[in-house]
Design a protein around this motif. Structure first.
Motif, mmCIF file in Angstrom:
data_model
loop_
_atom_site.group_PDB
_atom_site.id
_atom_site.type_symbol
_atom_site.label_atom_id
_atom_site.label_comp_id
_atom_site.label_asym_id
_atom_site.label_seq_id
_atom_site.Cartn_x
_atom_site.Cartn_y
_atom_site.Cartn_z
ATOM 1 N N LYS H 28 0.436 -5.192 5.008
ATOM 2 C CA LYS H 28 0.851 -6.431 4.529
ATOM 3 C C LYS H 28 -0.032 -7.569 5.145
ATOM 4 O O LYS H 28 0.146 -8.623 5.029
ATOM 5 N N GLY H 29 -1.363 -6.726 5.377
ATOM 6 C CA GLY H 29 -2.324 -7.821 5.483
ATOM 7 C C GLY H 29 -2.001 -8.847 6.723
ATOM 8 O O GLY H 29 -2.666 -9.883 6.592
ATOM 9 N N CYS H 30 -1.256 -8.485 7.702
ATOM 10 C CA CYS H 30 -1.065 -9.429 8.830
ATOM 11 C C CYS H 30 -2.452 -9.661 9.789
ATOM 12 O O CYS H 30 -2.521 -10.511 10.967
ATOM 13 N N TYR H 32 -3.197 -8.169 12.476
ATOM 14 C CA TYR H 32 -2.924 -7.666 13.785
ATOM 15 C C TYR H 32 -3.836 -6.472 14.227
ATOM 16 O O TYR H 32 -4.650 -6.635 15.405
ATOM 17 N N GLU H 71 -2.194 1.182 15.756
ATOM 18 C CA GLU H 71 -1.281 1.721 15.385
ATOM 19 C C GLU H 71 0.265 1.145 16.045
ATOM 20 O O GLU H 71 1.316 0.904 15.366
ATOM 21 N N LEU H 72 0.265 0.839 17.436
ATOM 22 C CA LEU H 72 1.473 0.375 17.923
ATOM 23 C C LEU H 72 1.761 -1.021 17.573
ATOM 24 O O LEU H 72 2.855 -1.189 17.182
ATOM 25 N N LEU H 73 0.522 -1.760 17.187
ATOM 26 C CA LEU H 73 0.949 -3.333 16.937
ATOM 27 C C LEU H 73 1.300 -3.415 15.801
ATOM 28 O O LEU H 73 2.259 -4.400 14.900
ATOM 29 N N CYS H 74 0.762 -2.388 14.546
ATOM 30 C CA CYS H 74 0.958 -2.584 13.283
ATOM 31 C C CYS H 74 2.461 -2.801 12.827
ATOM 32 O O CYS H 74 3.114 -1.793 12.946
ATOM 33 N N PRO H 75 2.993 -4.028 12.386
ATOM 34 C CA PRO H 75 4.405 -4.087 12.130
ATOM 35 C C PRO H 75 4.631 -3.367 10.749
ATOM 36 O O PRO H 75 6.153 -3.145 10.549
ATOM 37 N N GLU H 76 3.850 -2.686 10.089
ATOM 38 C CA GLU H 76 4.311 -1.991 8.830
ATOM 39 C C GLU H 76 3.939 -0.666 8.986
ATOM 40 O O GLU H 76 4.329 0.257 7.942
ATOM 41 N N PHE H 77 3.561 -0.066 10.043
ATOM 42 C CA PHE H 77 3.581 1.380 10.400
ATOM 43 C C PHE H 77 2.674 1.877 9.522
ATOM 44 O O PHE H 77 2.567 2.809 8.800
ATOM 45 N N ALA H 78 1.347 1.089 9.251
ATOM 46 C CA ALA H 78 0.481 1.262 7.966
ATOM 47 C C ALA H 78 -0.664 1.702 8.534
ATOM 48 O O ALA H 78 -1.665 2.070 7.672
ATOM 49 N N ILE H 79 -1.059 1.689 9.800
ATOM 50 C CA ILE H 79 -2.028 2.270 10.405
ATOM 51 C C ILE H 79 -1.776 3.178 11.571
ATOM 52 O O ILE H 79 -1.180 2.742 12.336
#
Ligand code: TPP
Ligand code: TPP
Ligand code: SF4
Ligand code: SF4
Ligand code: SF4
Ligand code: SF4
Ligand code: SF4
Ligand code: SF4
Ligand code: MG
Ligand code: MG
Lengths: 385, 295, 187, 102, 295, 385, 187, 102
Positions: H28-30, H32, H71-79
């Motif tokens: 979602k392009g945040c 982070y 990985e840990l910071l990505c709120p979307e579990f997208a990376i």
């Protein structure tokens, strides 16, 4: 009495039902609002919070719905016209103190913007399945009045009516709308204050020495006072006598609770309102309320096109229920088709009042959306057969 | 009275009580009547216009207080005295609103309202009669019952740590907190008066014997003995840290005035915020004599 | 009577777009207009849709069956609603967010890079108003002046000017290129 | 509407004397008044009132200094004290004196 | 996966998440997903049997957590996660029960359950995501919103003093209390793990950006900026007195582990009291492997 | 399955209805109880608190009724048979989470010892005015089962039945008794454990990979698991699909809520229980339940003595309501006389189901005491005329 | 069938008195007995009454209309209930707490200073059991052994012995003097 | 039932290298991941994904030290990040690489 111009936003507005409810409250003189956010009703509170500081009202967001309902009652006894708004889960939490309001004969208005239930259900989507709860949701016997708008304009108008009924009969009045109406936007015309009729509180004219807080007037409703006026009254949720004092006896219960119930039942004719359309020649009458009435009209139009003699009875005041009118109609028609977004609530009342003289056919809908007019048409046809 | 004698013939409390409801329902040797007298004494001291004082109770033996006191008096549902009082106060800020209720009512079922009203600094005075039990319903354990206390729902002794009411009040934001035993009658009265003078959320806890249920179940003698025991077993420590005033069966009960501080009330905060933001458009609320909302 | 559906996802200002259309028609355009909306539990990101019924008569049945106009601001919404568009209806879409593939016959399609234009103006949040301008120009359903009047009060005061500009950007974008596939070319 | 009595003027009355009024049928025999009276003026009676409680009676009224403690502590609002100088008669219907019964 | 490749191909969270429900409903730049990762990291650290861990949420954006985590997961009504969790825990004390919910859910409507569970020292770990607002319902003021915060029901700025959650937890009896911002991911995870190891009522507060509502209304930039702001604006003070960790717009946010102490849990207290009183007749509860009540 | 002997206090006891309810729970295998005191129901909790430590159950007095109801649901999902008890005001407070129990299909039992209402009403005196609330008190559409004992022995027996119905249909089951029965003491015979039939929970036999928590069996009831067994389920008060996942759509709502409603409605015949007496030749049928049925028998005896052909239909399961039976009877008789301690609740159902073929006459009573049999007799006579 | 009403005020153990009568009849006396009670909101002190219907047949209608036996332990209760006593019924009362004034005709009245006797035994709380003994002796309705059996389990364990003694005191009190005004003397 | 991976054996792998997997459609392009990557491995793309967000792409994968922070910071579990030595191929259906699109 006429409305206080301070709260009346005279003019033409493009408002959704929720905002229109807020404006209705303001116009009716509501100056105390306690609430707790819940979709899809929160916009009412939000608008109140924005508007109140400018009109001398006070808004408080309480810690929960129990507190909100209770605060309404306190505020009303301090002389304010008070109002809250909620939806299903919050409505359930208010049930205990709705009973207190009924027992203490406290005027106040509660709007329920119905969503899909049970439980958390469908928070953002419509339902009409709190209708029986509105009538029966608190323990013990009592009566309330409930009114059901089907457009933003009616949200405005009926909230004023709700306040008026509430003051007149000293009962909590419920405005049972739904997510569709709450979130539907249309033109709302707010008349000038001098055109808005407002029922004042029934303040007593008796001096404290002669006043009894629960001695009823001939219309079964007692006169009220407000805290701080020197009447030193007592009021309680316990069964109480005319002095407002607790009396733990079946006799006192009979006197008090029967009156609470009968002040509404015996005056039902004065309270009940409905709208009829194309009833005269009807074989089938569609019964509906709220958003469902606007969906029903489409189905009725289709049915009339097909030559079916179908009329429409739209409930405005839903509680008390128009028993007599249903019974009268039942004698003349084949069947009622009841359109409501639930698996059967008001239809039970229709069935009961029809006394077997006309069938009562439900067009059920679980909620989350409105009926497909075709489904209603189907049942109309079935009913006409 | 028929013979028109001066009122000194009557019990002086008759002016404040609904005499047509006396005798009250409280048990012999219950301390509640005494607590009501302390409240009366406070009103005597305050000399406020009694017509402008409201009293709100919840449900319980203590909850019956509202029914006996001849003020505008409201007997709300169980646990809801504070929100009811909040409505009264906010709708007419000229009223002095006192909540007089029990520990179960205010701290068990009503706990959420208590902490939030304290947080908001709602201008209410709460008189909490703590008899360590749910008396009205027959002696069940309360969230104030000391560890080990025998109650009808803890027949083998209470095993839940109780709340320390002054600490709870203080940590949530109350501006005035005091505790006394019912026998500290004049001190209780003084605290109630101070609390009522203080704008904001004030709490006076009264440790009070429930003779019929608490005393009897816990073999603490009769009400008289328990009344004396609480009193003799208490030590006055004004300004004690509320963290340190837990109550148990063993150690002495610390009493006194623990908190007396200033914070803007809910209405103060509202008026300040609105005035700052809206300026002229906003007329401060509740400052002028009560607006009558009967339009 | 015209039935309009505006769709996209939460956060794009879809409902507001519908609101301004309805308000313009209803308060400044001598018509009746009912706006209904549907949205998901998400504060943002879920499919969301606003329906406006504009009519000369009071609107009783407030829902649309087969819209005359579909405004699509996301692929998902496009996919969900395109088949429902009325024969000969108009499709307006954001060309960066929606790829139409082969269009159904008889659809009059008009595209605009509304989000990109908004981003170029410094804030993608006004993509909906760019689309509003485009809508006003393409459909001719409501007088542009009525629509312009409806903007103040419908967006936060401090953004009124920016939104008026966005409206103009969309309104002025209309040129031949906007019409992707006029039906007459296809039949 | 005020319910309190005018405060005693303690300058003039040097040693106040109280007259005790006991509302016998209201008493629940808790003995608070007897126990906490600083001058030991009261004592519990052996009689029952109608509710079956033993009310107090005045042992030696002369010792009463009109401190009102009995009055304030009484949980039943069943006892009160007036200044002797000011008031000597009680309301016979409501306010009895236990000693006159025993 | 169709090609049978080792699981490293998948996002490692996939084992803990209900992938058939991802993408989740949270907004872009919302910190909730990150908070879930911190929880996952804690579980990784703890190495408990995941089958024995339950997660309970109330209603709210945060309340959706239970729906995404692949444990036995329960999505209770608004405010009622703690009593629901209490039922789970007491009926099967072998379960580790975590409550993961929002500030409004836990501290507003659920406040009473929070304080009573803390008082009883119910063996639960509460992860409270504090975004200073009721997000799910569209940004109303919460009892955690800082003074002055613009919310949809305080359009002119919040005028109610907020709760300081660690202080509330501590004063009611929690045995473990920590606070971090969402960006303190590894520290949050460590605190969650410590909290879960600790018997009794433990609370981990996560300060988390709500980008869509809170950030936008209060012009705090986007979620990324707010995430950074909270982090940069925080100072770590382990053991800080919870009274001193109030949050406002101006001063730095104090984070760290504030409380770590020992008290008997509800079940400990029960077992002790019953054993003392009933001796042989009583079989300590929840000590043997969970009894299965399906009789 | 047979009862666990541990909880069964086999023998003859002189117990009041409240205590008998507690023993019924113990015998049925209840091992989790969460409650909040309220007159006149508290004795149930008190006895449980005393007995549980000896049988390995766990009792907790919660901070309020909301918490109690919620804890029941949690405990049930952890595998315990769970129960609570309350009266009017507490019942109102439980309404929201009663809906959650219905939505999550959580077996649990809730006893309501009815007192006089509304609001605080008559705490120590009887009423039967929470009957409609039992059916309609929470928002949205759902169905529960309610059963009404009229003696301490039935308190014992029916609480066991309640647990069994609750496990079988996965609904909260309400035991709607009243202060009279709760505080009436009679001999209660508790049979040996091996004579007590207990319906076990419908635990799934499927492995986690195949199990779907809300896929119904052919009888429309899904199989259950308990927390900790490795199924890693999700359950929610939101509208959910067979996986238990929230799905915000009218379609999912229709599937789920219709099933919740129909699993009871379509199996009503299996659930409904009533007792009839002297019905065969009756012109008038008295309908009653709970304590009122014992008062009614006296009136019926008097009426029979006067030669009036009057029968008795005693409701045992009050919800679902025996629609069919009432309709059948309506065709044969002149009138129903409904005896209940309220101003009309179940009588509405009787009226509805009678379809105008027999009158439904209420003998109202506000609460605080039972009917005078003479008042019932009066109405019976009126009905027979 | 016998209908019994026991009355007094809260705190006197009125209900327990009724309970033991019913339990004795029902569990140890081969009879059926239903106990009903009514009490006020007060924990103590308010009028309270226990009704026991003792019968050879199962008790359907559990309430009493005109009791055969009235046990009165307070003046208030006496005043309230005496007129309802059946023709020829028995009245048992505590003579220190109840003054009967002139008794209605046909009432068989029996008095005992139950509270005083209990106080003499050291605890007024057992006045009810003194009355129970007196009741058992005077009415002869239930075997004394059945009543004695019913005491354990009906009072706190540590007080069983004291209560048994109180029972005996009341049981043995029965002597000519107990009968205040036998109806035959009056008619 | 455990979901975690076996911990890295950091003794043997002196300087671990990570391979970044970006699940483009979930992003979602945040930003982070971009912002907080300690090695500046990532950058936001100018492309939109289907939801209309700009996902990140890998600028210089060689710099990645497999710290998993993204990985840990990505709120979307997208990376997420895998050890290069252990795993080199991604799941083409679900896991795309933005750079291959641009
Ligand atoms: C909703 C609700 N739940 C329970 C009750 C029953 N109830 C009445 S008073 C009371 C407890 C009172 O305890 P407390 O406030 O300590 O007062 P006390 O009697 O000890 O003075 C309870 C539980 C009720 N009336 N309403
Ligand atoms: C009884 C009840 N009241 C109100 C609501 C509406 N509601 C849902 S979530 C919510 C607030 C959530 O706030 P918080 O717990 O802080 O969660 P966030 O969304 O901020 O993560 C409210 C008021 C509800 N679902 N039920
Ligand atoms: S029960 Fe206890 S608190 Fe209640 S009146 Fe009696 S002594 Fe007082
Ligand atoms: S007024 Fe004082 S001195 Fe006199 S009797 Fe009362 S307590 Fe004793
Ligand atoms: S204090 Fe009052 S109630 Fe107690 S003994 Fe004295 S007069 Fe009687
Ligand atoms: S509304 Fe706020 S808390 Fe909710 S998902 Fe969006 S950013 Fe997160
Ligand atoms: S694993 Fe660490 S170094 Fe590699 S891209 Fe992610 S954050 Fe950067
Ligand atoms: S952190 Fe995740 S969601 Fe955010 S930009 Fe990176 S990949 Fe996308
Ligand atoms: Mg108490
Ligand atoms: Mg929040």
């Amino acid at each position: 009495m006429k409305a206080d111009p301070k709260g009346v936003l005279t003019g033409e507005h493009y408002l959704d039902g929720d905002h229109a409810c807020a404006e209705g409250g303001l116009a009716a003189g509501c100056r105390f609002f306690a609430g707790y956010p819940i979709t899809p009703s929160t916009e009412v509170a939000e608008r109140i919070a924005e508007r109140f500081p400018m009109v001398g009202g006070i808004f408080i967001q309480m810690e929960d719905e129990l507190a909100s309902m209770c605060a309404l009652i306190g505020a009303s006894w301090a002389g304010a016209k008070s109002m809250s708004v909620t939806s299903g889960p919050g409505f359930s939490l208010m049930m205990e103190n709705l009973g207190l309001a009924a027992m203490m004969e406290t005027p106040c208005v509660l709007v329920n913007v119905q969503r899909g239930g049970p439980s958390t259900g469908l928070p953002t989507l419509p339902g009409q399945a709190d209708m029986m709860q509105a009538r029966w949701g608190s323990h013990g016997d009592y009566e309330i009045i409930a009114i059901s708008p089907s457009s933003p304009q009616e949200c405005f108008d009926f909230v004023i009516d709700a306040f008026n009924l509430s003051e007149q009969w000293r009962v909590p009045v419920l405005v049972m709308t739904d997510e569709c109406v709450g979130h539907m936007t249309e033109k709302v015309v707010i008349p000038p204050a001098y055109e808005i009729e407002v029922v004042p509180r029934r303040y007593t004219t008796l001096p404290p020495s002669e006043y009894l807080p629960y001695r009823p007037d001939p219309d079964m409703v007692p006169q009220m006072i407000k805290a701080g006026d020197g009447y030193r009254i007592h009021t309680t949720g316990l069964t109480h006598d005319e002095r407002g004092y607790p009396v733990m006896s079946a006799e006192c219960q009979e006197q008090l609770v029967r009156r609470l119930v009968e002040k509404i039942r015996l005056h039902a004719d004065q309270i009940i309102r409905f709208e009829e359309d194309e009833i005269e020649d009807a074989d089938v009458v569609v019964v509906s309320y709220g958003i469902s009435s606007r969906v029903a009209v489409r189905a009725i139009a289709l049915a009339r096109k097909e030559g079916i003699k179908v009329g429409h009875l739209r409930l405005i005041v839903v509680w008390p229920f128009p028993e007599k009118r249903i019974h009268e109609l039942a004698k003349k028609i084949k069947a009622f088709v009841v359109v409501e977004i639930n698996y059967g609530q008001m239809v039970y009342e229709v069935e009961r009042c029809a006394h077997g003289q006309a069938e009562a056919i439900l067009v059920p809908h679980g909620g989350g959306w409105v009926h497909d007019p075709a489904d209603i048409l189907e049942k109309i046809k079935e009913a006409a057969r | 009275m028929s013979n028109g004698k001066p009122s000194e013939e009557h019990h002086p409390m008759e002016a404040l009580l609904r005499m047509d409801r006396i005798p009250h329902i409280w048990c012999s040797t219950c301390g509640l009547g005494t607590s009501v007298s302390a409240f009366a004494l406070a009103l005597e001291d305050l000399q406020y216009d009694l017509d402008k004082i409201c009293i709100v109770s919840g449900i319980g033996c203590t909850g019956r207080v509202a029914g006996y006191v001849k003020l505008d008096s409201f007997h709300a549902t169980h646990g809801r005295a504070i929100p009811f009082a909040t409505g009264l106060k906010l709708a007419n800020p000229q009223l002095k609103v006192v909540v007089f209720s029990g520990d179960g009512d205010l701290i068990a079922i009503g706990g959420n309202h208590f902490i939030h009203a304290a947080r908001r600094n709602m201008d209410l005075t709460v008189i909490c009669v703590n008899n360590f039990i749910y008396a009205m319903t027959g002696g069940q354990v309360a969230p104030t019952s000391p560890l080990g206390a025998s109650c009808s729902t803890t027949p083998y002794g209470n095993y839940e740590r109780p709340f320390n009411i002054p600490h709870l009040a203080e940590s949530c934001g109350a501006v005035y907190v005091a505790r006394w035993t019912a026998l500290h009658l004049r001190r209780t009265a003084k605290s109630i008066a101070e609390a009522m003078r203080k704008p904001g959320f004030s709490v006076v806890e009264i440790i009070c014997p429930c003779s019929t249920l608490y005393a009897r179940r816990n073999r603490l003698g009769d009400g008289l003995e328990l009344m004396k025991f609480y009193h003799e077993n208490s030590i006055i420590k004004h300004g004690a840290d509320p963290r340190d005033v837990d109550i148990d069966f063993q150690s002495p009960i610390v009493v006194g005035k623990f908190v007396d501080r200033d914070r803007p009330t809910f209405i103060d905060g509202y008026n300040r915020a609105m005035t700052a933001k809206l300026g002229e458009k906003f007329e401060p609320y509740g400052v002028a004599p009560a607006e009558v909302h009967d339009g | 009577m015209a039935e309009i559906r505006v769709t996209g996802f939460g956060g794009q200002g879809i409902i507001r777009l519908g609101y301004i259309i309805g308000k313009a028609a209803s308060l400044y355009g001598q018509q009746h207009a009912t706006l209904t909306q549907s949205f998901g539990p998400e504060a943002r990101g879920s499919a969301c849709s606003a329906q406006v019924v504009v009519s000369d008569m009071p609107v009783l049945y407030p829902y649309i069956t087969r819209p005359d106009i579909l405004v699509a601001m996301s692929q998902e919404a496009y996919g969900k609603y395109i088949d429902n568009l009325k024969e000969g209806g108009q499709l307006l879409f954001d060309q960066d967010l929606v790829s139409t593939g082969e269009l159904p016959k008889s659809v009059k399609a008009f595209s605009i890079p509304a989000t990109r234009l908004a981003e170029e103006m410094g804030n993608r949040i006004i993509a909906n108003i760019v689309m509003l301008g485009f809508f006003t120009a393409v459909t001719g359903l409501i007088e542009p002046e009525a629509v312009r009047k409806a903007i103040p009060g419908s967006v936060p005061d401090r953004f009124v000017e920016l939104n008026q500009k966005a409206f103009d950007v969309g309104y002025n974008y209309v040129k031949e290129g906007a019409v992707v596939a006029p039906p007459e070319d296809r039949s | 509407m005020k319910f309190w009595r005018t405060p005693l003027d303690s300058d003039r009355v040097k040693v106040p004397h109280g007259r005790i009024h006991i509302i016998v049928e209201r008493c629940k025999g808790c003995a608070y008044c007897v126990e906490f009276c600083p001058r030991d003026v009261l004592e519990m009676s052996t009689e029952y009132n109608q509710k079956g409680y033993h009310p107090p009676y005045v042992k030696v009224e002369d010792d009463c200094v009109n401190c009102r403690l009995c009055e304030l502590l009484c949980p039943e609002f069943a006892i009160f004290c007036t200044l002797k100088e000011e008031e000597e008669v009680g309301n016979k219907e409501e306010v009895g004196h236990v000693e006159s019964r025993s």
